[in-house]
Design a protein around this motif. Structure first.
Motif, PDB file in Angstrom:
ATOM      1  N   ILE A 189      -1.903  13.596  -5.227  1.00 18.66           N
ATOM      2  CA  ILE A 189      -2.736  13.718  -3.713  1.00 18.66           C
ATOM      3  C   ILE A 189      -2.264  14.501  -2.707  1.00 18.66           C
ATOM      4  O   ILE A 189      -0.982  14.812  -2.892  1.00 18.66           O
ATOM      5  CB  ILE A 189      -3.317  12.278  -3.312  1.00 18.66           C
TER       6      ILE A 189
ATOM      7  N   GLY B  16       1.814  10.747  -1.452  1.00 19.92           N
ATOM      8  CA  GLY B  16       1.767   9.427  -1.515  1.00 19.92           C
ATOM      9  C   GLY B  16       2.772   8.610  -2.235  1.00 19.92           C
ATOM     10  O   GLY B  16       2.695   7.539  -3.014  1.00 19.92           O
TER      11      GLY B  16
ATOM     12  N   PHE C 237       6.104   6.152  -3.026  1.00 20.84           N
ATOM     13  CA  PHE C 237       6.321   4.930  -2.457  1.00 20.84           C
ATOM     14  C   PHE C 237       7.821   4.892  -1.595  1.00 20.84           C
ATOM     15  O   PHE C 237       8.751   5.054  -2.301  1.00 20.84           O
ATOM     16  CB  PHE C 237       6.519   3.688  -3.641  1.00 20.84           C
ATOM     17  N   GLN C 238       7.595   4.628  -0.432  1.00 19.86           N
ATOM     18  CA  GLN C 238       8.709   4.827   0.455  1.00 19.86           C
ATOM     19  C   GLN C 238      10.147   3.732   0.290  1.00 19.86           C
ATOM     20  O   GLN C 238      10.911   4.161   0.852  1.00 19.86           O
ATOM     21  CB  GLN C 238       8.398   4.924   2.135  1.00 19.86           C
ATOM     22  N   HIS C 239       9.720   2.638  -0.395  1.00 23.11           N
ATOM     23  CA  HIS C 239      10.418   1.852  -0.550  1.00 23.11           C
ATOM     24  C   HIS C 239      11.330   1.895  -1.932  1.00 23.11           C
ATOM     25  O   HIS C 239      12.383   1.287  -2.143  1.00 23.11           O
ATOM     26  CB  HIS C 239      10.177   0.151  -0.558  1.00 23.11           C
ATOM     27  N   ARG C 240      10.746   2.990  -2.398  1.00 23.47           N
ATOM     28  CA  ARG C 240      11.719   3.374  -3.836  1.00 23.47           C
ATOM     29  C   ARG C 240      12.385   4.654  -3.856  1.00 23.47           C
ATOM     30  O   ARG C 240      11.769   5.484  -3.210  1.00 23.47           O
ATOM     31  CB  ARG C 240      10.480   3.157  -5.139  1.00 23.47           C
TER      32      ARG C 240
ATOM     33  N   TYR D 181      15.702   8.288  -0.669  1.00 24.47           N
ATOM     34  CA  TYR D 181      14.252   7.742  -0.537  1.00 24.47           C
ATOM     35  C   TYR D 181      13.388   8.983   0.040  1.00 24.47           C
ATOM     36  O   TYR D 181      13.793   9.955   0.619  1.00 24.47           O
ATOM     37  CB  TYR D 181      14.490   6.753   0.523  1.00 24.47           C
TER      38      TYR D 181
ATOM     39  N   TYR E 191      11.553   9.583   2.559  1.00 24.22           N
ATOM     40  CA  TYR E 191      11.810   9.978   4.021  1.00 24.22           C
ATOM     41  C   TYR E 191      12.812  11.183   4.170  1.00 24.22           C
ATOM     42  O   TYR E 191      12.952  11.858   5.130  1.00 24.22           O
ATOM     43  CB  TYR E 191      11.831   8.990   4.788  1.00 24.22           C
TER      44      TYR E 191
ATOM     45  N   SER F  46      -2.186   6.309   1.513  1.00 28.98           N
ATOM     46  CA  SER F  46      -2.049   7.251   0.428  1.00 28.98           C
ATOM     47  C   SER F  46      -1.121   6.703  -0.611  1.00 28.98           C
ATOM     48  O   SER F  46      -1.862   6.937  -1.803  1.00 28.98           O
ATOM     49  CB  SER F  46      -1.655   8.743   1.023  1.00 28.98           C
ATOM     50  N   PRO F  47      -0.127   6.067  -0.660  1.00 27.21           N
ATOM     51  CA  PRO F  47       0.597   5.600  -1.631  1.00 27.21           C
ATOM     52  C   PRO F  47      -0.360   4.578  -2.447  1.00 27.21           C
ATOM     53  O   PRO F  47      -0.369   4.403  -3.774  1.00 27.21           O
ATOM     54  CB  PRO F  47       1.708   4.998  -1.096  1.00 27.21           C
TER      55      PRO F  47
ATOM     56  N   ALA G  60      -1.227   4.932  -6.223  1.00 27.98           N
ATOM     57  CA  ALA G  60      -0.858   3.684  -7.268  1.00 27.98           C
ATOM     58  C   ALA G  60      -2.292   3.365  -7.929  1.00 27.98           C
ATOM     59  O   ALA G  60      -2.168   3.382  -9.047  1.00 27.98           O
ATOM     60  CB  ALA G  60      -0.164   2.564  -6.472  1.00 27.98           C
TER      61      ALA G  60
ATOM     62  N   ARG H 254       3.939  -4.730  -5.164  1.00 24.53           N
ATOM     63  CA  ARG H 254       4.831  -3.610  -5.601  1.00 24.53           C
ATOM     64  C   ARG H 254       4.587  -2.253  -4.392  1.00 24.53           C
ATOM     65  O   ARG H 254       5.609  -1.488  -4.414  1.00 24.53           O
ATOM     66  CB  ARG H 254       4.819  -3.504  -6.946  1.00 24.53           C
ATOM     67  N   VAL H 255       3.454  -2.303  -3.732  1.00 21.71           N
ATOM     68  CA  VAL H 255       3.393  -1.136  -2.997  1.00 21.71           C
ATOM     69  C   VAL H 255       3.060  -1.650  -1.521  1.00 21.71           C
ATOM     70  O   VAL H 255       3.951  -1.071  -0.635  1.00 21.71           O
ATOM     71  CB  VAL H 255       2.200  -0.167  -3.636  1.00 21.71           C
TER      72      VAL H 255
ATOM     73  N   PRO I 232       6.266  -4.457   0.111  1.00 20.87           N
ATOM     74  CA  PRO I 232       7.600  -3.973   0.138  1.00 20.87           C
ATOM     75  C   PRO I 232       7.535  -3.289   1.800  1.00 20.87           C
ATOM     76  O   PRO I 232       8.429  -3.171   2.459  1.00 20.87           O
ATOM     77  CB  PRO I 232       8.081  -3.097  -0.719  1.00 20.87           C
ATOM     78  N   VAL I 233       6.533  -2.568   1.826  1.00 18.43           N
ATOM     79  CA  VAL I 233       6.317  -1.557   3.089  1.00 18.43           C
ATOM     80  C   VAL I 233       5.946  -2.447   4.154  1.00 18.43           C
ATOM     81  O   VAL I 233       6.355  -2.295   5.409  1.00 18.43           O
ATOM     82  CB  VAL I 233       5.417  -0.322   2.948  1.00 18.43           C
TER      83      VAL I 233
ATOM     84  N   SER J 250      13.861  -2.726   1.847  1.00 20.95           N
ATOM     85  CA  SER J 250      14.284  -1.430   1.270  1.00 20.95           C
ATOM     86  C   SER J 250      14.740  -0.402   2.335  1.00 20.95           C
ATOM     87  O   SER J 250      14.489  -0.233   3.331  1.00 20.95           O
ATOM     88  CB  SER J 250      13.351  -0.724   0.190  1.00 20.95           C
ATOM     89  N   PRO J 251      16.193   0.326   1.996  1.00 19.33           N
ATOM     90  CA  PRO J 251      16.618   1.292   3.024  1.00 19.33           C
ATOM     91  C   PRO J 251      15.418   2.339   3.163  1.00 19.33           C
ATOM     92  O   PRO J 251      15.295   3.030   4.193  1.00 19.33           O
ATOM     93  CB  PRO J 251      17.964   1.886   2.325  1.00 19.33           C
ATOM     94  N   GLY J 252      14.701   2.438   2.316  1.00 21.33           N
ATOM     95  CA  GLY J 252      13.828   3.537   2.322  1.00 21.33           C
ATOM     96  C   GLY J 252      12.667   3.258   3.551  1.00 21.33           C
ATOM     97  O   GLY J 252      11.969   4.017   4.069  1.00 21.33           O
ATOM     98  N   VAL J 253      12.520   1.964   3.524  1.00 22.05           N
ATOM     99  CA  VAL J 253      11.512   1.536   4.553  1.00 22.05           C
ATOM    100  C   VAL J 253      12.310   1.407   6.026  1.00 22.05           C
ATOM    101  O   VAL J 253      11.513   1.713   7.203  1.00 22.05           O
ATOM    102  CB  VAL J 253      10.788   0.246   4.220  1.00 22.05           C
TER     103      VAL J 253
ATOM    104  N   ARG K 244      14.591   3.224   6.914  1.00 20.83           N
ATOM    105  CA  ARG K 244      14.965   4.564   7.148  1.00 20.83           C
ATOM    106  C   ARG K 244      16.353   4.637   7.594  1.00 20.83           C
ATOM    107  O   ARG K 244      16.597   5.272   8.593  1.00 20.83           O
ATOM    108  CB  ARG K 244      14.006   4.947   8.224  1.00 20.83           C
ATOM    109  N   ARG K 245      17.351   4.140   7.094  1.00 17.85           N
ATOM    110  CA  ARG K 245      18.741   4.235   7.456  1.00 17.85           C
ATOM    111  C   ARG K 245      19.620   3.712   6.325  1.00 17.85           C
ATOM    112  O   ARG K 245      19.108   3.139   5.175  1.00 17.85           O
ATOM    113  CB  ARG K 245      18.843   3.536   8.788  1.00 17.85           C
TER     114      ARG K 245
END
Ligand SMILES: Nc1ncnc2c1ncn2[C@@H]1O[C@H](COP(=O)(O)OP(=O)(O)O)[C@@H](O)[C@H]1O
Ligand SMILES: [Mg+2]
Lengths: 381, 221
Positions: free
Chosen positions: A79, A83, A85-88, A129, A131, B118-119, B123, B136-137, B140-141, B215-218, B220-221
């Motif tokens: 898309i 889209g 998955f920001q946590h993965r 990640y 971002y 959008s994720p 999914a 799982r989507v 976690p966010v 998660s570090p991805g959420v 952002r550091r």
């Protein structure tokens, strides 16, 4: 798709009696103005939207026959904003579908790493990640994630619309390369007609109200638009763009005005009569254009040279590229080179014009059939 | 005589460190009430918030429950239920749970609602089941916000659990109530200080949980 209609609960008819046969193992592009029902059409293929009327068959079997998740897992889905998955991590994003269908962790990750290479992502990004990636990189991850379980079908909804033009061109080229390798059945949605023409084996132009305006290979779209709407949508310069589909292989080039930098007086005299001379180095690489009167035998490179512009490669480039070179050239002559960049000759605008006329003549009044599968003769625009 | 003096006196009196009325025993009781109330509230608020947030249905019901529960005064509820069912753990737990459910329920609902669509769309399009999408989507966010709801609930429960002492139970409220009754301000101040310290520890616990679970991805550091 057989006479498919989608009416949303609020009464909006997004897609109206659409019939379309999407060929296997090629890229079919749905293109049209915003709100014409492209996304709805695409989402009916993986049943994110259920049609109100009509049927959609996949390899002759009604889509309703199999469980919806099984169906979706057999189709990659990409898309606009990726889209992710920001946590993965990037690797785990790509491994999503393999993990979902029960591959082991190790195997899924190996597969994901393989796909990163395939879509042109550096392995060092695996542990990052989303971002931490640029928009273009994120979009590549989106494509890799969709391809991870090797689905035969790939659905893409404006995947490259949100990135800048340079990155977009890179992504388009990459998609064509991947498609050459993998041969998926791709349905690609865009509102950008140039993107449609560049990527599509077949292009379905849709008009507002969810109706099909024309379904044809891009060259035919450009030569014979079905009606005023399609013609308008193609834009003013469709004649020029159509030249992208003609090869420059047949162009007659001449080596008459080409001289080496160390040319002798006799060689110079032999080239006399040409309004400009193209000076090359000892390896035949172009140096620039010169006026014959400015040249003294022995060291032509010392003379005042005009830029030779971007050269074209006969056969590999299209007539459009050749014409572009000639138009941009200060002398009106285009320089032809081989794959190594060695000059093979020069060609005038006039000669190119004649080639264009004869190419159009050969293509004929293009009342060709829309069912005809596009051949693989498309050359780089 | 200032507050610091009371604090100093309270904590240096070795008698306050032993026995059923000693600091360790009261602290343990207080922690137990808090954990029990928080656990019960989470058992109600988390699933309800996740489900309504994921489906987008029931938003009005969530808002109604939250407003209604906030309007109930904890102490009034305690007295009312104590009168109705007698003294014990139940009249303490009910007001604490009623206090803790709204922040958990509302923030969980909001947290899941506010996840980037959008994720979720991707999914679903890739064939993930709804349960997988939620856990799982979306979860976690949404986790940082959900944790913040749990944290406000926990802080409120820690301070409000002192009311347990009114119905003859233990916890840090014992010091405050007994102290006031006995005009022993050393005890009152000591008890209040311990409650404040526990609130700070709660903050620290949630900070650490955030570092570990998000998660570090959420982050952002
Ligand atoms: N869920 C929906 N409910 C109601 N109308 C919708 C919905 N989704 C899309 N539409 C309408 O259907 C039409 C086609 O939308 P869409 O397929 O998204 O177009 P496109 O992708 O070509 O821009 C638009 O008029 C849009 O407003
Ligand atoms: Mg769209």
């Amino acid at each position: 798709m057989d006479s498919v209609t989608k009416r949303y609960p609020d009464g909006t008819v997004a897609v109206d009696r659409l019939s379309l046969e999407i060929p296997d193992r090629s890229i079919t592009v749905l293109v049209g103005p915003s709100g014409c029902g492209k996304t709805t059409t695409l989402r009916m293929i993986n049943r994110m939207v259920e049609p109100s009327e009509g049927t959609i068959l996949l390899d002759g079997e009604d889509l309703q026959q199999q469980p919806v998740t099984t169906l979706r897992r057999s189709m990659g889905y990409v898309i606009q904003n990726a889209g992710l998955f920001q946590h993965r991590t990037i690797l785990d994003n790509i491994a999503t579908v393999p993990r979902m269908i029960g591959w082991g962790k190790q195997k899924s990750r190996e597969r994901a790493a393989e796909l990163m290479a395939r879509v042109g992502l550096d392995a060092s990004l695996a542990k990052r990640y989303p971002y931490q990636l640029s928009g273009g990189q994120q979009q590549r991850v989106g494509v890799a994630r969709a391809l991870a379980a090797d689905p035969p079908v790939l659905l893409m909804d404006e995947p490259f619309s949100a990135v800048d033009p340079v990155v977009r061109k890179g992504l388009q080229d990459e998609l064509l390369r991947i498609q050459d390798e993998l041969g998926k059945t791709i349905v690609f949605v865009t509102h950008d007609i140039d993107e449609a023409i560049k990527l599509g084996t077949m292009v379905a132009v849709m008009r507002t109200g969810g109706r099909l305006a024309q379904f044809a290979p891009p060259a035919e779209l450009l030569s014979a638009p079905a009606d005023d709407f399609v013609e308008d949508f193609l834009g003013a310069d469709r004649g020029i763009r159509r030249l992208s589909f003609f090869s420059s292989a047949a162009l007659e080039t001449t080596t008459g005005p080409v001289v080496r930098a160390d040319a002798t007086a006799e060689q110079l005299a032999a080239a006399d009569g040409a309004p400009h001379l193209l000076v090359t180095d000892a390896d035949d690489r172009p140096l620039g254009w010169a006026e014959p009167g400015d040249l003294a035998a022995g060291d032509l490179a010392g003379a005042r040279l005009l830029s030779h512009g971007r050269p074209f490669v006969p056969g590999a480039d299209s007539l459009r590229a050749a014409l572009d070179c000639a138009v941009l050239s200060p002398t009106g002559w285009a320089v032809a080179v081989d794959g190594e960049g060695r000059v093979t000759g020069v060609v005038s605008q006039q000669t190119i014009g004649e080639a264009i006329r004869s190419a159009h003549g050969a293509a004929g009044p293009a009342e060709t059939r829309a069912e005809e599968p596009a051949d693989g003769t498309k050359v780089a625009p | 005589m200032n507050v610091l003096h009371f604090v100093n006196a309270f904590f240096s009196d070795s008698a306050h460190w032993h026995g059923y009325d000693g600091i360790p025993a009261r602290l343990l009781e207080h922690v137990q009430y808090t954990l029990l109330a928080l656990g019960l509230a989470a058992a109600v608020g988390l699933p309800a918030g996740l489900l309504t947030g994921h489906t987008g249905r029931g938003g009005n019901a969530v808002a109604f429950v939250a407003t209604a529960a906030r309007a109930l005064p904890s102490f009034g509820l305690l007295v009312l239920i104590a009168v109705a069912v007698g003294i014990g753990l139940l009249p303490v737990m009910i007001p604490l749970v009623v206090l803790a459910v709204p922040p958990i329920l509302v923030t969980t609902y909001e947290a899941v609602r506010s996840v980037d669509p959008s994720p979720v769309d991707a999914a679903r399009g890739l064939g993930m089941h709804e349960r997988g999408i939620l856990f799982r989507v979306e979860l976690p966010v949404a986790l940082p916000l959900i944790l913040s709801g749990l944290r406000s609930a926990a802080i409120q429960v820690v301070s409000t659990a002192t009311i347990a002492a009114y119905v003859s139970l233990g916890g840090l409220g014992r010091y405050i109530i007994d102290g006031l009754y006995q005009r022993d301000f050393e005890k009152v101040v000591g008890g209040a200080t311990l409650v404040a310290l526990m609130a700070l520890v709660t903050l620290a616990v949630f900070w650490a949980a955030g570092r570990l679970a998000v998660s570090p991805g959420v982050r952002r550091r």
